[in-house]
Motif scaffolding. Structure first.
Motif, PDB file in Angstrom:
ATOM      1  N   ILE A  50      30.777  44.223  34.338  1.00 31.34           N
ATOM      2  CA  ILE A  50      30.736  43.902  35.758  1.00 31.34           C
ATOM      3  C   ILE A  50      29.271  43.695  36.158  1.00 31.34           C
ATOM      4  O   ILE A  50      28.437  44.583  35.960  1.00 31.34           O
ATOM      5  N   VAL A  51      28.979  42.513  36.686  1.00 28.06           N
ATOM      6  CA  VAL A  51      27.615  42.161  37.084  1.00 28.06           C
ATOM      7  C   VAL A  51      27.642  41.526  38.471  1.00 28.06           C
ATOM      8  O   VAL A  51      28.712  41.221  38.997  1.00 28.06           O
ATOM      9  N   GLY A  52      26.469  41.311  39.047  1.00 24.69           N
ATOM     10  CA  GLY A  52      26.376  40.567  40.298  1.00 24.69           C
ATOM     11  C   GLY A  52      26.694  39.103  40.036  1.00 24.69           C
ATOM     12  O   GLY A  52      26.651  38.640  38.893  1.00 24.69           O
ATOM     13  N   SER A  53      26.990  38.363  41.090  1.00 18.54           N
ATOM     14  CA  SER A  53      27.411  36.967  40.921  1.00 18.54           C
ATOM     15  C   SER A  53      26.348  36.102  40.245  1.00 18.54           C
ATOM     16  O   SER A  53      26.671  35.145  39.556  1.00 18.54           O
ATOM     17  N   THR A  54      25.084  36.464  40.388  1.00 16.50           N
ATOM     18  CA  THR A  54      24.002  35.692  39.781  1.00 16.50           C
ATOM     19  C   THR A  54      24.064  35.733  38.254  1.00 16.50           C
ATOM     20  O   THR A  54      23.737  34.764  37.587  1.00 16.50           O
ATOM     21  N   GLU A  55      24.509  36.856  37.705  1.00 11.15           N
ATOM     22  CA  GLU A  55      24.546  37.031  36.243  1.00 11.15           C
ATOM     23  C   GLU A  55      25.878  36.649  35.617  1.00 11.15           C
ATOM     24  O   GLU A  55      25.989  36.610  34.400  1.00 11.15           O
ATOM     25  N   ALA A  56      26.898  36.416  36.430  1.00 12.09           N
ATOM     26  CA  ALA A  56      28.242  36.183  35.907  1.00 12.09           C
ATOM     27  C   ALA A  56      28.269  35.033  34.908  1.00 12.09           C
ATOM     28  O   ALA A  56      27.653  33.993  35.115  1.00 12.09           O
ATOM     29  N   ASN A  57      28.978  35.254  33.803  1.00 15.02           N
ATOM     30  CA  ASN A  57      29.143  34.248  32.762  1.00 15.02           C
ATOM     31  C   ASN A  57      30.389  34.625  31.981  1.00 15.02           C
ATOM     32  O   ASN A  57      30.334  35.467  31.077  1.00 15.02           O
ATOM     33  N   SER A  58      31.512  34.013  32.321  1.00 13.10           N
ATOM     34  CA  SER A  58      32.778  34.400  31.707  1.00 13.10           C
ATOM     35  C   SER A  58      32.789  34.169  30.200  1.00 13.10           C
ATOM     36  O   SER A  58      33.488  34.876  29.472  1.00 13.10           O
ATOM     37  N   LEU A  59      32.018  33.199  29.712  1.00 11.22           N
ATOM     38  CA  LEU A  59      31.973  32.948  28.274  1.00 11.22           C
ATOM     39  C   LEU A  59      31.314  34.100  27.524  1.00 11.22           C
ATOM     40  O   LEU A  59      31.544  34.284  26.323  1.00 11.22           O
ATOM     41  N   LYS A  60      30.483  34.881  28.220  1.00  7.51           N
ATOM     42  CA  LYS A  60      29.833  36.038  27.607  1.00  7.51           C
ATOM     43  C   LYS A  60      30.484  37.350  28.047  1.00  7.51           C
ATOM     44  O   LYS A  60      29.941  38.423  27.822  1.00  7.51           O
ATOM     45  N   GLY A  61      31.640  37.257  28.709  1.00  7.87           N
ATOM     46  CA  GLY A  61      32.366  38.451  29.121  1.00  7.87           C
ATOM     47  C   GLY A  61      31.741  39.171  30.308  1.00  7.87           C
ATOM     48  O   GLY A  61      31.977  40.354  30.511  1.00  7.87           O
ATOM     49  N   LYS A  62      30.967  38.460  31.101  1.00  6.16           N
ATOM     50  CA  LYS A  62      30.335  39.051  32.286  1.00  6.16           C
ATOM     51  C   LYS A  62      31.009  38.481  33.520  1.00  6.16           C
ATOM     52  O   LYS A  62      30.947  37.280  33.766  1.00  6.16           O
ATOM     53  N   ILE A  63      31.679  39.362  34.294  1.00  6.55           N
ATOM     54  CA  ILE A  63      32.340  38.890  35.505  1.00  6.55           C
ATOM     55  C   ILE A  63      31.663  39.474  36.730  1.00  6.55           C
ATOM     56  O   ILE A  63      31.109  40.571  36.699  1.00  6.55           O
ATOM     57  N   SER A  64      31.741  38.728  37.798  1.00  2.38           N
ATOM     58  CA  SER A  64      31.102  39.113  39.047  1.00  2.38           C
ATOM     59  C   SER A  64      31.882  40.216  39.756  1.00  2.38           C
ATOM     60  O   SER A  64      33.109  40.265  39.687  1.00  2.38           O
ATOM     61  N   ASN A  65      31.143  41.041  40.469  1.00  4.52           N
ATOM     62  CA  ASN A  65      31.771  42.050  41.313  1.00  4.52           C
ATOM     63  C   ASN A  65      32.538  41.386  42.459  1.00  4.52           C
ATOM     64  O   ASN A  65      33.359  42.011  43.109  1.00  4.52           O
ATOM     65  N   GLU A  66      32.283  40.087  42.697  1.00  4.49           N
ATOM     66  CA  GLU A  66      32.946  39.346  43.767  1.00  4.49           C
ATOM     67  C   GLU A  66      34.176  38.591  43.278  1.00  4.49           C
ATOM     68  O   GLU A  66      34.918  38.032  44.074  1.00  4.49           O
ATOM     69  N   SER A  67      34.378  38.547  41.957  1.00  6.40           N
ATOM     70  CA  SER A  67      35.542  37.857  41.398  1.00  6.40           C
ATOM     71  C   SER A  67      36.803  38.676  41.716  1.00  6.40           C
ATOM     72  O   SER A  67      36.722  39.870  42.020  1.00  6.40           O
ATOM     73  N   PRO A  68      37.973  38.053  41.643  1.00  6.56           N
ATOM     74  CA  PRO A  68      39.202  38.812  41.931  1.00  6.56           C
ATOM     75  C   PRO A  68      39.362  40.068  41.061  1.00  6.56           C
ATOM     76  O   PRO A  68      39.674  41.148  41.579  1.00  6.56           O
ATOM     77  N   VAL A  69      39.122  39.941  39.763  1.00  5.32           N
ATOM     78  CA  VAL A  69      39.245  41.117  38.876  1.00  5.32           C
ATOM     79  C   VAL A  69      38.146  42.127  39.185  1.00  5.32           C
ATOM     80  O   VAL A  69      38.392  43.328  39.283  1.00  5.32           O
TER      81      VAL A  69
END
Length: 159
Positions: A107-126
């Motif tokens: 779980i990362v902030g939206s700036t770091e989000a990268n689904s290909l690297k398994g990093k999802i935003s705290n603002e994403s639905p999940v």
């Protein structure tokens, strides 16, 4: 209107600072040299190397500006007293209840989000759905495609 805060993990902040340093110190010099070499070839109106180098220079300057804006409003997520509930900077293993599949996300902030690297935003639905929960909880994620349930199998704070 106050600018939106860019939530970053300490690792994300370091990565952006390193990229900015590389762009300013190394990439600018490299592209400057390419432009110089292309100019020495003569007529610039039909010089593909010159055009490519100028495009690269524009891209580098745009990325520098983008990173500087992110860092200007950056807020590093610090360790909180609550060490039991999921927050930014945690890695979680989830079980998709419907499909019986495990997935792991950081779980990362939206700036770091990268689904290909398994990093999802705290603002994403999940991300939104699991924040504040802990191992063993089952959460419902609401998306445009419908509702999904995930069971939190593991959750650990990254160091």
């Amino acid at each position: 209107m106050e600018a939106k805060k860019n939530l970053l993990t300490a690792e994300g902040l370091r990565i952006l600072e390193d990229e900015l340093e590389d762009l300013k110190v190394n990439k600018r010099k490299e592209v400057s040299q390419k432009i110089k070499e292309a100019r020495e070839q003569g007529d610039l109106s039909e010089n593909a190397e010159y055009d490519a180098a100028k495009d690269e220079q524009r891209d580098i300057e745009a990325r520098i500006e983008e990173i500087e804006k992110i860092l200007k409003n950056a807020e590093v997520v610090t360790e909180e007293h609550d060490t039991k509930n999921i927050n930014i900077g945690w890695t979680v293993t989830l079980l998709d209840v419907e499909f019986d599949e495990e997935v792991e996300y950081k779980i990362v902030g939206s700036t770091e989000a990268n689904s290909l690297k398994g990093k999802i935003s705290n603002e994403s639905p999940v991300g939104k759905a699991i924040l504040g929960h802990k191992k063993g909880d089952t959460v419902t994620v609401e998306t445009e495609a419908g509702e999904f349930q995930y069971k939190i199998l593991a959750a650990k704070k990254n160091k």
